[in-house]
Design a protein around this motif. Structure first.
Motif, short mmCIF file in Angstrom:
data_model
loop_
_atom_site.label_atom_id
_atom_site.label_comp_id
_atom_site.label_asym_id
_atom_site.label_seq_id
_atom_site.Cartn_x
_atom_site.Cartn_y
_atom_site.Cartn_z
N PRO A 177 -85.98 -28.49 -14.58
CA PRO A 177 -84.93 -28.22 -13.59
C PRO A 177 -83.69 -27.58 -14.23
CG PRO A 177 -85.03 -30.56 -14.11
CD PRO A 177 -86.19 -29.92 -14.81
N GLU A 209 -70.95 -22.23 -12.64
CA GLU A 209 -70.26 -23.10 -13.59
C GLU A 209 -69.24 -22.34 -14.44
OE1 GLU A 209 -70.49 -26.45 -14.06
OE2 GLU A 209 -71.78 -26.51 -12.27
N GLU A 248 -80.95 -27.03 -12.93
CA GLU A 248 -79.73 -27.70 -12.47
C GLU A 248 -79.22 -28.72 -13.47
OE1 GLU A 248 -82.57 -27.62 -10.81
OE2 GLU A 248 -82.20 -26.20 -9.17
N ILE A 266 -76.79 -20.55 -11.30
CA ILE A 266 -76.27 -21.84 -11.75
C ILE A 266 -75.18 -21.65 -12.81
CG2 ILE A 266 -76.86 -23.93 -13.04
CD1 ILE A 266 -79.58 -23.88 -11.62
#
Length: 309
Positions: free
Chosen positions: A97, A29, A99, A25
């Motif tokens: 999470p 990014e 995310e 993740i």
């Protein structure tokens, strides 16, 4: 740089999965990051997994305690080792999470110094657990003006907030409340608690009750105030009973009720002992603080300065 702090206690089965999810993740990014796993005195292969991952990936670092000091100590150890201008605290079991971290970073970029992830739903918790949590949070809010309703340890903290927390000298810490107490500009994000993929909860009712009692007394005087209220009630009751006894005496009616007197003595004696127990508990907390023992003891580190200690 973003520091991600992951407390871990007997999480051998979740370490590699957590590292993989977080790395993918944050890499997607294009964030400069470090993952700091804190092994809270695990009895399984948690530290072995952390060491292996740290050798494979320079962004992964590890801290190992000499014994189990608790999640609060693990969080503060991670904050002390964090080198980023912001830090995220997240559970190793991925019930939080990952995310959501990019959204946290966007809000941080907008000037928010604390981004709190709050629970939209509490996941697979028993009705008893939810009731116990509700009572605890209500007591905290009513007596300390700290609203922890739906709160979690899943937060993003700016470097200024981290430094403020690390300056606090107290030994008995409650991160969730302290991060609220320090203030700063803050906002909230909602999330749904996910079920654990592997392993089970480390929290028994005994641990939860002890944790709640310790944190309630750390931020409120509610138990002592409760005893004052009970004392006032008994004073009013005793005053009424005394007036009734005097009235009967002047009317030539002998006072009766030996059983009632015994019951009253037993009840008042019980409340007195209960009150002394509460005072003793506060004194024990003072005793723990003035000993000034460290919050944790680190026995090994890996990934810091590119080596294992």
């Amino acid at each position: 740089m973003l520091s991600v702090i992951i407390p871990a206690y007997n999480e051998e089965e979740n370490i590699r999965k957590a590292a993989g999810v977080l790395s993918s993740i944050l890499t997607a990014e294009k964030l400069d990051y470090e993952l700091i796993f804190v092994d809270d005195g695990s009895g399984d292969g948690t530290w072995r997994e952390i060491s292996v991952l740290s050798a494979e990936d320079g962004c992964i670092k590890g801290v190992r305690f000499s014994r189990n000091f608790g999640k609060e100590g693990a969080i503060f150890a991670g904050l002390r080792r964090a080198q980023g201008n912001a830090a995220v605290i997240i559970d190793c079991d991925l019930q939080h999470p990952a995310e959501l971290i990019p959204d946290m970073m966007k809000l941080h970029g907008q000037g928010f110094e604390v981004v709190e992830a709050v629970k939209r739903t509490r996941g697979r918790e028993s009705i008893f657990y939810k009731l116990f949590a509700g009572i605890f949070y209500s007591a905290m809010k009513a007596n300390s003006d700290i609203d922890l309703d739906r709160a979690s340890d899943f937060k993003l903290l700016d470097r200024k907030v981290i430094d403020a927390l690390l300056e606090m000298p107290e030994r008995l810490t409650f991160f969730r409340a302290l991060s609220s107490w320090v203030g700063f500009r803050r906002t909230r994000l909602e999330f749904d608690v996910r079920p654990r993929e592997k392993g089970g909860s480390r929290w028994s009712f005994r641990k939860l009750f002890k944790f709640a009692l310790s944190n309630l007394t750390s931020f409120t005087y509610f138990p002592m105030q409760l005893m004052t209220f009970i004392g006032l009630v008994f004073f009013v009751f005793a005053l009424g009973l005394g007036i009734n006894t005097l009235v009967q005496y002047f009317h030539g009616v002998s006072a009766e009720g030996f059983t009632t007197v015994i019951i009253l003595v037993l009840i008042t004696g019980s409340f007195i002992m209960f009150g002394l127990g509460i005072i003793g508990y506060y004194i024990s907390k003072i005793y723990e603080e003035i000993k000034f023992r460290p919050r944790f003891i680190i026995t090994q580190e890996t990934g810091f300065d590119g080596k294992e200690q």
